[in-house]
Design an enzyme around this catalytic site. Sequence first.
Site, PDB file in Angstrom:
ATOM      1  CD  GLU A 411     -18.983   5.522 -27.711  1.00 50.87           C
ATOM      2  OE1 GLU A 411     -19.736   6.288 -27.083  1.00 50.87           O
ATOM      3  OE2 GLU A 411     -19.096   4.287 -27.687  1.00 50.87           O
TER       4      GLU A 411
HETATM    5  C1  NOJ Z   1     -21.843   5.516 -25.246  1.00 49.70           C
HETATM    6  C2  NOJ Z   1     -22.236   4.245 -25.953  1.00 49.70           C
HETATM    7  O1  NOJ Z   1     -21.096   3.433 -26.055  1.00 49.70           O
HETATM    8  C3  NOJ Z   1     -22.826   4.488 -27.341  1.00 49.70           C
HETATM    9  O2  NOJ Z   1     -23.326   3.285 -27.821  1.00 49.70           O
HETATM   10  C4  NOJ Z   1     -23.868   5.571 -27.305  1.00 49.70           C
HETATM   11  O3  NOJ Z   1     -24.426   5.771 -28.587  1.00 49.70           O
HETATM   12  C5  NOJ Z   1     -23.225   6.832 -26.770  1.00 49.70           C
HETATM   13  N1  NOJ Z   1     -22.750   6.592 -25.416  1.00 49.70           N
HETATM   14  C6  NOJ Z   1     -24.173   8.019 -26.745  1.00 49.70           C
HETATM   15  O4  NOJ Z   1     -25.135   7.834 -25.768  1.00 49.70           O
END
Ligand code: NOJ
Length: 577
Positions: A411
């Site tokens: 991410e």
């Molecule tokens: C981490 C989380 O895993 C994800 O679901 C979320 O959208 C992002 N942070 C952004 O807040």
Amino acid sequence: MSLQRMLKLLYALVLCVSANEDFDWTKNERGSFYYGTFPTGFSWGAGGSAYQTEGAWDKDGKGMSIWDVFAHKKGKIFLNDTADHSCEGYYKFKDDITLMKDMKFNHYRFSISWPRIFPNGIKADHINEKGIKYYDDLINMLLDNNITPIVTLYHWDLPQVLQEKYGGWQNASMVNYFNDFANLCFERFGDRVKYWITFNNPWSSAVEGYETGEHAPGLKLKGTGAYKAAHHIIKAHAKVWHTYDTQWRSKQKGLVGISLLADWGEPVDITNQRDIEAAERYVQFYMGWFATPIFNGDYPQVMKDYIGRKSAQQGLGTSRLPVFSSQEKSYIKGTCDFLGIGHFTTRYITQKNYPSGRGNSYFTDRDLVELVDPRWPDPGSEWLYSVPWGFRRLLNFVKTQYGNPMIYVTENGVSEKVQRCTDLCDEWRMQYFKDYINEMLKALKDGVNVKGYTAWSLLDKFEWDEGFSERFGLFYVDFLNKNKPRYPKASVQYYKRIISSNGFPNQREVESWRRKATETCSSSNQLLAGKQRNILALIDPLTSHMEMVTEIVVPTVCTLCILLAAVFLMFLLRGRF
Ligand code: NOJ
């Protein structure tokens, strides 16, 4: 945003402004841009998660998750939104794969909803074949389009039954229940899925789920709940890794990792030993809490010391941080084929001692204060400041602390915080991706073993307690429209060029990307604005009618009723006396 978070932020800003003169910004200079490309085979993609995108919350035999129940309670989510429908990804995944194909993604990261497979959480109870079919179709279509699925088994949506019966992650029985679920996923999907992530960001599940209560299941077990939840999650992760290792690896030849979220913590004063230690503690309490047992066999020494000492000062016989037995330590150590890293932002950290006994919590256990530089760009979520250089430092920290593991960035991205935003020309997101991906490239040159990058996220989606108010997507989703149409933001074009060039070939070319990307977004902007005007025109008369009913009709009728009742009572009393 909760009051607690607002206060925290305010506190950080006040401290930040007052401590401003002490900062030496020159020591954190951002460095120049690095032109170059990624190694051949580097994997590019984007991601999302089941609860945030699928919708179809009660369709085709799916059971309730803790998030379904939590979001339906009033006052938990911004504007009381729920992800009941969200992006309707359950129905629109084919369209979404077309978008991914056009961007030439190498991988797509998504999660499997546990209660869609086991509606009551437990294998013995019932397996929902319709849920399995959905993920089968999704996986098959990704593979048909040469997109590798990276699959998360737990992105926070615990079956509600397990929360109600056992207290969720407070209870050790989750380890076996989760293992049963994972085992079934290996059995049914493992012939095609080769990258498994056991847990997504367990820090949030533990701290926000069981300590602050901002996330489902909303418990506030200060000072103990998060540590206990994390303890069971780490054991569950290890068990699932061993299950794969002994039962499936030789046949399926896949990898099992975990995805940890971590901000980088930079000392406010890099010449001050106490700040240096506080910053390291910040990262250890964040990522190290999970990574150290998994890579090195036990909790970070600093967590054991701090929580142990504070527990003793509070008069407790044992530490609030649970202990792994020596068998457990060796069972947990080494259970990671690759490390997923979720990273969004950075904090400055300075030492602060909290008086013992007061405010017994995960946060005060760390004895530190988080600060931000008001000059850091923060276009979206309150907590998300763009600080690209922190990413390179975090990646290097992982390399040295955990023996240079194979890393997938699972991410990374930025949001915009606009309710009815119609601006698809997301300049700041292009800048964010450019700078963060560049820092990752520098980390690769430093020798960090990064194999892939996942932009967060493919679509705008349900952003947990913030509802739909924060948009992380490369694609804008029009949530007002029942069909949830997707519109490309400018960053789609920009990211596409990074992917097709496998990095940043040269200055002239890279500089032309932004111009080209913004050229196309203005026409999409007009299209979206037109569509939204039509929808708002349809919605507005209805909304104003409803407002009229609640604001004028209801109070008037109530007042009349009270008056009539009073008159009636008067007549009654007169008749009596
Ligand atoms: C981490 C989380 O895993 C994800 O679901 C979320 O959208 C992002 N942070 C952004 O807040």
